[in-house]
Enzyme design. Structure first.
Site, short mmCIF file in Angstrom:
data_model
loop_
_atom_site.label_atom_id
_atom_site.label_comp_id
_atom_site.label_asym_id
_atom_site.label_seq_id
_atom_site.Cartn_x
_atom_site.Cartn_y
_atom_site.Cartn_z
N GLU A 1 7.47 -6.05 -1.31
CA GLU A 1 6.60 -6.73 -2.27
C GLU A 1 7.38 -6.96 -3.56
O GLU A 1 8.34 -6.25 -3.85
CB GLU A 1 5.38 -5.83 -2.59
CG GLU A 1 4.53 -5.48 -1.39
CD GLU A 1 3.90 -6.70 -0.74
OE1 GLU A 1 3.28 -7.51 -1.43
OE2 GLU A 1 4.04 -6.83 0.49
N LYS B 1 -4.09 -2.42 3.66
CA LYS B 1 -4.27 -2.83 5.06
C LYS B 1 -5.22 -1.88 5.79
O LYS B 1 -6.02 -2.31 6.62
CB LYS B 1 -2.90 -2.90 5.75
CG LYS B 1 -2.00 -4.00 5.13
CD LYS B 1 -0.55 -3.83 5.52
CE LYS B 1 0.34 -4.92 4.96
NZ LYS B 1 1.76 -4.61 5.07
N1 HSE Z 1 5.64 -5.50 1.97
C1 HSE Z 1 5.05 -5.61 3.23
C2 HSE Z 1 5.85 -4.74 4.21
C3 HSE Z 1 5.03 -7.03 3.69
O1 HSE Z 1 6.92 -4.23 3.86
O2 HSE Z 1 5.39 -4.53 5.32
C4 HSE Z 1 4.09 -7.32 4.82
O3 HSE Z 1 2.75 -7.12 4.46
#
Ligand code: HSE
Length: 429
Positions: free
Chosen positions: A190, A205
């Site tokens: 991110e 999530k």
């Molecule tokens: N930053 C997230 C990861 C990207 O490393 O999985 C996917 O949602």
């Protein structure tokens, strides 16, 4: 054949993948859907950058309102990830009678209750397959394939960046810092890296998975979240010797007292299905009362896999447009809140590493504190003397209550011989 017009807001990596996929797989999608999916406008602040795919300049704009106010557009893909504006884009699209497809996990976890209610009010759907597990069709699996089950347990490796870091440290013995710098190059991280490292992205999530699977809206603020920044090479080596792998797990379990939702580094046996999910791969392990145990594995991010998830949503949203029936099967629950289990009641085994001064009586004092908390020790490792006399005391406990463990750790960290806070890792049996 009918044309279904789509507006794309946010033309980054995933948006580019969607444009490419709809072009390359256009014939098969049209055949399966019975209509052509056409991207009729793309809005992005940067419409000059070469994305390696040709689009007519006439469909490019910097102004998303040209999409949101166009009555001819049936579906809006929101891929800006912009925390300030994405919610408004989605609300405007729904109020304008458009279906919405998004990958914005943070927005949905934080404001999903309001957004999904608004979708229902406007008789439209928000589709979010790409928000969890990238190309893994986990949302559809829970919504449809497992709809007849009571899902009792979710264990997810749903952040590729942290899984990559832990895998490289475990398999190749490289340092956290080196693994992190490699992980960033993979392009999965991110913009705000703390979302990955502190477990917050996994919590976003988990909120979506749990709300979908457990039949009530999961409040993000009540999910316990711990990241991986305290995990050292030493912990990986000690726990490997005990037969465990460390994974950042998002855990959702139905218990008699409510749902237990948490994200934290977790010890799983080398024999557990999730222990061999390495690198940037994601995997979600589910248990249903009829389906039994299942493991879904795949790429959790990246242009192609995430575009695959967005495009699957576009096809489903397109089917709704064609039928005029906008009911989303197995939709996410927002009418009631998910009852959560009291955190202190949760029980599991623990690994504890205590950096203590190597002198007589320390181990006894630690054992006394644990005993007073009714925490039973299963094994102890104390390796040889070190510079400055600090040695890690490694303990494995039998099952103990969360509340008792927290109190004991606090008391241990207050001992004069304990020079920095103990680290504990919960075991998933
Ligand atoms: N930053 C997230 C990861 C990207 O490393 O999985 C996917 O949602």
């Amino acid at each position: 054949m009918k044309k279904i017009k789509i507006g794309l807001i946010g033309w980054g990596t995933v948006g580019t993948g969607v444009v490419k996929l709809l072009r390359r797989n256009s014939a098969l999608i049209s055949r399966r859907l019975g209509a052509h999916l056409v991207i009729s406008r793309i809005a992005d602040l940067d419409i000059k950058r070469d994305r390696g795919v040709k689009v007519s300049p006439s469909i490019l704009t910097r102004d998303p309102s040209l999409i949101l106010n166009d009555p001819g557009i049936d579906i809006v893909i929101e891929l800006t990830g912009d925390p300030a504006r994405s919610g408004d884009f989605i609300l405007q699209a729904l109020r304008g009678g458009k279906q919405v497809v998004t990958a914005n996990k943070a927005l949905l976890a934080e404001s999903g209750k309001m957004l999904f209610k608004e979708a229902e009010k406007n008789n439209r759907g928000i589709f979010f397959e790409a928000a969890v597990g990238g190309g893994i069709p986990i949302i559809k699996a829970i919504r449809e394939g497992l709809e007849a089950n009571k899902i009792t347990s979710i264990l997810g490796i749903i952040n590729g960046t942290t899984n990559y870091i832990l895998s490289r440290m475990t398999e190749d013995g490289i340092s956290f810092k080196a693994a992190l710098s490699e992980a960033q190059k993979s392009g999965y991280a991110e913009k705000d890296l703390s979302l990955d490292l502190e477990g917050i992205d996994s919590a976003h999530k988990l909120v979506l998975l749990a709300s979908l699977a457990f039949g009530g809206w999961a409040d993000l603020n009540k999910v316990s979240v711990e990241g991986i920044t305290n995990i050292s090479a030493e912990d990986i080596a000690y726990t490997a010797g005990l037969g465990f792998t460390i994974k950042l797990l998002a855990i959702g379990k139905q218990t008699g007292a409510g749902a237990d939702l948490r994200v934290h580094p977790t010890l799983i046996s080398h024999r557990h299905l999730l222990s061999s999910v390495n690198g940037v791969f994601n995997a979600i392990y589910l248990e249903g009362n009829y389906s039994d145990q299942q493991l879904f594995q795949g790429k959790g991010a990246g242009e192609g896999p995430t575009a695959s998830a967005v495009a699957a949503d576009l096809i489903e949203a397109g089917e709704n447009v064609l039928s005029g029936d906008y009911l989303v099967p197995g939709k996410i629950s927002v009418e009631k809140d998910l009852k959560l289990a009291p955190k202190g009641e949760i029980e599991c085994r623990h690994y504890i590493r205590i950096p203590a001064v190597d002198q007589p009586g320390v181990l006894a004092r630690i054992a006394n504190i644990l005993g007073a908390g009714n925490i039973s020790i299963a094994s102890v490792i104390q390796s040889g003397r070190r510079k400055r006399g600090i040695v890690p005391v490694i303990l494995m406990t039998h099952k103990s209550r969360e509340e008792a463990m927290e109190k004991a750790l606090k008391r241990i960290s207050q001992l004069a011989e304990v020079k920095s806070p103990p680290l504990r890792i919960r075991v998933e049996d």
